[in-house]
Write an enzyme that holds these catalytic residues in place. Structure first.
Site, PDB file in Angstrom:
ATOM      1  N   SER A 159      -8.546   2.828  -6.770  1.00 27.40           N
ATOM      2  CA  SER A 159      -7.260   2.621  -6.096  1.00 27.40           C
ATOM      3  C   SER A 159      -6.931   1.138  -5.939  1.00 27.40           C
ATOM      4  CB  SER A 159      -7.263   3.301  -4.732  1.00 27.40           C
ATOM      5  OG  SER A 159      -8.121   2.630  -3.845  1.00 27.40           O
TER       6      SER A 159
ATOM      7  N   LYS B 133      -4.327   3.899   4.572  1.00 26.70           N
ATOM      8  CA  LYS B 133      -4.342   2.534   4.036  1.00 26.70           C
ATOM      9  C   LYS B 133      -3.177   1.722   4.610  1.00 26.70           C
ATOM     10  CE  LYS B 133      -6.762   3.574  -0.246  1.00 26.70           C
ATOM     11  NZ  LYS B 133      -6.637   3.962  -1.655  1.00 26.70           N
TER      12      LYS B 133
END
Lengths: 272, 805
Positions: B653, B696
């Site tokens: 990611s 996140k």
């Protein structure tokens, strides 16, 4: 008037084969009544004499067959039997914490019992396991001597049916000493007393049946009269004519045969 | 320059449309239970349940928190009611071979009846037989037999004695036998007297004794035969007497089970055994005292019935049994032992049923992981299914732990549907490594993790919430509270357009909300109670998150949230500890120089990077090689690192962030530090979806908020992740107020433009990137590296040391 009998000692005439259950019973009884126990192992002189004859031999039912009977082997066998008897005796005494004495006597069992036992003694006789034993000279002589003596006789069957239950007194009347002895035993054993009345005819059977057959029938009737009673011991007073020796094997419980109370023997019996 | 616009507040959070919920509280709803939103699994289960053929057992897989067992049990309970109640099973003694107990099948509910009847029968006989044997009639007959025998012996011995006596011989006892001796007046003649007799007399006596000895021996040898005859007579009498007492009772018992041939056969065997062993009934109390034993102490146990499985007391229909501790014994039954004088003994009454016995004729639910972790259980389960019968085996014998005699009970036919539960990973591993899984579990029911978030499904989930509340005894939830639970369900699904089906997680939230409602003395659970529960859950689990954020705010962990720097970017990662996930920014830096075309991932070099992370970094090389300076060899050496990362790094990611850092380093253009980036990238520069997008964003937001929101801060996320956004209220509010921004990015060009404020640039018709664009700068730098490398060997004085080609 109720007659009482006081005992001091149980004499166990130990034969060569020592049934542990009989020795144990003697020790139990001695503990309950606070008696001493004396074990007598009789080394019969007559057997030694027989062994000295050249043709003498013995039959071993289990070993199967005949073998010569010599003095040396006989001595060895007697020693083994004595040792075994002493061990059984000692174990029973130890287990039940009873005052016991073990003695080895030379002579005949009949003479020994006749000499040693008296009033206040109970002589224990074990019923033989086999008919072969019953016809031996020693057994017959021992029973005769015990019955003839002034001692009470405790006949122990070859196999005891039960070790708990009531004490049965077979009485000919309210003054029969068997009642008081049975009561004393029951008190000590913390059990009940059952008194069975017995019609005294002078023989143990109905008047029409006398002799050996009559005796047997009488004892059997007595056994039947007890029916489903689950007794542990029977106390009976010996009649003049014959002892109720069959009762032990019939009921498979020990039978204590008391001497009848005689007028000249009031010293060893007391009334109340 | 095309300006990328931040996402609107509506795109960041999808609230539940509570106007479509037509109730005030969940108390008004009909609870829905069982398989919510699991149409595929439901069809599979119904198929598996309906098909009767061997091997079509069910394997139910799905997420651990889905409460699959509850859902399947609800379906099975419904199916089970329509099925016949299975038979009862009992074990009885095998009178021919007691080591092999006999299993008997009885109609449901009759096992206990049979056991009671046998118990009563024996009880009655224990009373009746002794009375019969103590009766005068029996005693008379028995006495007659004994007397006959004794008489026979006595007569023989008496005759011998009399015969001997008539010839002056007596029989005497020796210590171990018998002997015959010459006598006078029944007294043994002393040897001196015997020797004094004339020789003729001595010889005669000797001959007499020899003759009598033969007779004695003859009689003694006859005794065993007489004894045998006596025993036979008594046995015959006992049989007759017993039969008289037993027959009537047995016939009465048989009449109750006339419709069951196997039971009748057994009762007949009991009759024969009682008659043959009547002494056990009669001798009680007459025996010599001794130690009780299994055989002597309980001689009547062998007539009892061991009820293994019975229908009495259980609901009509097929059983649904769940075994939570599937040891071998709990699964297929076991045989208990009792210690007797130091020896372990057993009998048919000590056979204990297992879950397979109890579930026979119905359904057995097992957790596959539990079965696999118990020794022998998995193998036994497969073996039992293959053989189609339950065979109780003593595992300690296999292992040699016991050497005592055990039992081999009759096997019991198996007709069962086994349902195994486990998570998907375990199932896939098991299916890959054990070919028998496919053979015995042909039906797979795969539970969904979530369902589409439609108004209808929101209403359905509301009913499911009502069901949980009712089952758990919780207060009703009002509509607003349900709305928040639905929104939380979407957050749990990591998708604004889906609702989680992880019932266990929903139950936890509902239970905690109920607690706070009780704390606030509310009769119904409100939205505030649910929010409090959610906040409290986060607060309880967030110690580690708070420490991480503290270290950033105290600049122990270096994260810039303002300014711009070359070759440095804020990446985002997610940590999950004990079920709580939180995001955190991580500084990623890059250094470049001429080299052999290698991008070094420092995490991988020190073995802190996982394979997927390494794959992401290698894709960067592919991207560079495919996009820039195609006419010259790749002559770059670049190193990438997650700064201050001391644990393992996994996932791709951060690969787009790494690429931005690499491009920044090559182009020598600074990147904005007020932005954080997440998203993976492919070799064509397309940004791909990642997981944990909400956590996140919130992780970077928390840092920015703590330092003070500037209005320029924000997060770049893959465009594909917009649908997953269910952000925290404060994040959404900040975005709505323009204090924070979320950018959905679909290509590297979009991202680098936003991060640098310089157009990425596309190749013109001349094949070149526009002057000054990021891509042009990158390409120019790479060409420069290629030139340096090409000239490296020719001009030693101009070469640089270090990197080896």
């Amino acid at each position: 008037m109720t007659q009482t009998v006081e005992f001091r000692r149980i004499v166990v005439g130990l034969p060569y084969r020592v049934p542990p259950h009989a020795v144990r019973l003697a020790a139990e009884l001695a503990r309950l009544l606070h008696l001493d126990v004396q074990g007598l192992f009789v080394e019969e002189e007559s057997l030694r004499g027989l062994a000295a004859l050249p043709f003498a031999r013995e039959f071993h039912p289990l070993g199967g067959g005949w073998r010569p009977l010599d003095v040396e082997r006989l001595s060895r066998d007697m020693e083994i039997a004595r040792s075994s008897a002493e061990k059984v005796f000692a174990e029973a005494a130890k287990t039940l914490d009873t005052a016991c004495r073990f003695e080895v006597v030379r002579g005949s069992i009949a003479q020994t019992l006749a000499t040693i036992s008296g009033s206040g003694d109970i002589v224990l006789i074990t019923e033989p396991e086999t008919e072969a034993e019953r016809i031996t000279a020693q057994f017959r002589a021992a029973v005769d001597a015990a019955i003839r003596s002034l001692a009470a006789v405790l006949l122990v069957p070859a196999r005891i049916a039960r070790h708990s239950g009531a004490i049965v007194a077979v009485a000919t009347g309210p003054g029969d000493p068997s009642i008081e002895v049975a009561k004393a035993l029951a008190r000590a054993a913390n059990t009940e007393v059952i008194v069975v009345g017995r019609y005294e005819t002078g023989a143990e059977g109905p008047p029409a049946q006398t002799g050996a057959a009559g005796k047997a029938a009488g004892i059997r009737q007595l056994g039947s009269a007890l029916g489903n009673v689950r007794e542990r011991l029977i106390v009976v007073t010996r009649s003049e004519q014959n002892p109720p020796t069959m009762l032990a094997s019939l009921r498979r419980v020990p039978v204590l045969i008391l001497e009848p109370v005689r007028g000249d023997e009031e010293g060893r019996s007391s009334g109340n | 320059m095309t300006q990328l616009r931040p996402l609107t507040a509506e795109q960041l959070y999808r609230p539940a449309d509570i106007t479509k919920l037509s109730f005030k509280t969940t108390a008004e709803l009909d609870p829905v239970d069982g398989l919510l939103g699991q149409q595929r699994a439901e069809r599979a289960i119904k198929f598996g349940v309906g098909i009767e053929k061997a091997g079509f057992n069910l394997f139910v897989i799905g997420p651990p928190d889905a409460r699959m067992q509850d859902a399947v049990k609800a379906v099975l309970a419904h199916e089970a009611r329509a099925r016949p109640t299975p038979s009862d099973w009992v074990y009885v003694n095998n009178f021919e071979n007691k080591d092999k107990p006999i299993a008997i099948e009885l109609p449901a509910g009759r096992a206990r009846e049979f056991a009671n009847a046998m118990h009563e029968l024996i009880d009655d006989l224990r009373a009746a037989l002794p009375a019969m044997f103590q009766s005068e009639d029996y005693q008379t007959r028995r006495g007659a037999i004994d007397e006959t025998f004794q008489k026979k012996q006595a007569e023989a011995f008496s005759a011998l004695r009399e015969k001997a006596a008539a010839q002056n011989v007596v029989i005497v006892r020796t210590p171990f036998g018998f002997a015959l001796a010459p006598a006078e007046n029944d007294q043994v003649v002393p040897p001196e007297q015997f020797h004094a007799w004339p020789e003729a007399k001595r010889k005669q006596v000797q001959e007499v004794i020899e003759s009598l000895e033969r007779e004695l021996e003859h009689i003694v040898r006859q005794i065993p035969q007489w004894e045998r005859e006596r025993r036979d007579e008594i046995r015959k009498l006992n049989r007759e007497t017993a039969k008289f007492a037993v027959d009537q009772q047995i016939e009465e018992t048989k009449a109750e089970f006339a419709d069951l041939p196997k039971v009748i056969t057994h009762i007949e065997k009991v009759r024969a055994d009682i008659i043959e062993n009547v002494a056990a009934f009669v001798m009680k109390g007459e025996e010599e005292p001794g130690e009780p034993s299994e055989e002597r102490g309980n001689p009547f146990d062998r007539y009892e019935v061991n009820v293994l499985v019975e229908g009495d007391g259980r609901a009509a229909g097929a059983p649904v049994v769940e075994e939570l501790h599937p040891t071998l014994g709990n699964l297929i039954g076991h045989i208990d032992y009792v210690s007797l004088r130091g020896v372990l003994v057993t009998n048919f009454r000590l056979i204990k049923p297992g879950a397979m016995h109890r579930a026979n004729g119905g359904y057995l639910l097992l957790d596959a992981r539990s079965v696999l972790s118990e020794p022998f259980s998995w193998t036994a389960l497969k073996r039992t299914l293959r053989q189609g019968e339950i065979k109780i085996e003593d595992v300690s014998r296999f292992l040699g732990l016991t050497s005592t005699v055990s039992l081999e009970p009759d096997t019991i036919p198996l007709k069962i549907k086994v349902v195994l539960f486990c998570d998907r990973l375990l199932y896939f591993l098991l299916a890959a490594f054990d070919p028998e899984v496919e053979q015995h579990f042909k039906v797979l029911a795969d539970f969904e993790n979530d369902l589409e978030r439609t108004p209808g499904n929101e209403e359905l989930l509301a009913s499911f919430i009502a069901a949980i509340a009712r089952r758990e005894g919780l207060r009703p939830f009002d509509r607003e509270a349900v709305g928040l639970v639905l929104e939380h369900a979407a957050r749990l699904a990591d998708h604004a357009g889906k609702l989680t089906l992880l019932a266990e997680k929903l139950r936890d939230v509902l239970t905690e909300a109920d607690f706070w409602a009780a704390d606030g003395k509310h009769s119904t659970v409100s939205r505030a109670d649910v929010q409090r529960a959610l906040d409290a859950r986060v607060e309880r689990a967030s110690r580690l998150r708070d420490r991480v954020q503290e270290s950033i705010l105290q600049e122990v962990a270096l994260i810039d949230t303002t300014g711009a720097k070359v070759g440095q970017i804020n990446g985002l990662s997610v940590s999950e500890v004990g079920g709580f996930a939180f995001g955190r920014p991580t500084r990623i830096t890059c250094q470049v120089r001429p080299g052999a075309g290698r991008v070094v991932d420092i995490e991988r070099e020190v073995e802190l990077g996982g394979p997927i992370h390494s794959k992401g970094v290698l894709i960067l090389s592919g991207f560079l090689a495919g996009r820039y300076a195609l006419d010259v060899p790749m002559s770059l050496y670049a190193s990438l690192v997650f700064e201050q990362s001391y644990g393992g790094v996994e996932g791709d990611s951060a690969s787009s962030a790494e690429l931005y850092a690499l491009m920044s380093a090559l182009a020598e253009v600074p990147l904005r530090q007020d932005l954080a980036v997440t998203g993976s990238v492919n070799q064509h520069g397309e940004i791909q979806a990642i997981g944990g997008v909400n956590e996140k964003i919130e992780g970077f937001f928390d840092i920015c908020k703590a330092r003070g929101l500037t209005g320029s801060q924000g997060v770049l996320i893959p465009k594909a992740n917009v649908q997953h956004l269910m952000l925290r209220r404060d994040v959404v509010d900040a975005c709505a107020e323009g204090k924070f921004a979320i950018y959905a990015v679909s290509t590297i060009n979009e991202g680098i433009t936003l991060l640098t404020g310089i157009e990425a640039g596309v190749r013109g018709t001349d094949g070149a990137y526009p002057e000054g664009s990021i891509n042009r700068r990158v390409e120019d730098r790479l060409r420069a590296f290629a030139n340096i490398r090409r000239n490296f060997g020719r001009a030693p004085e101009a070469s640089v040391s270090g990197e080896q080609a």
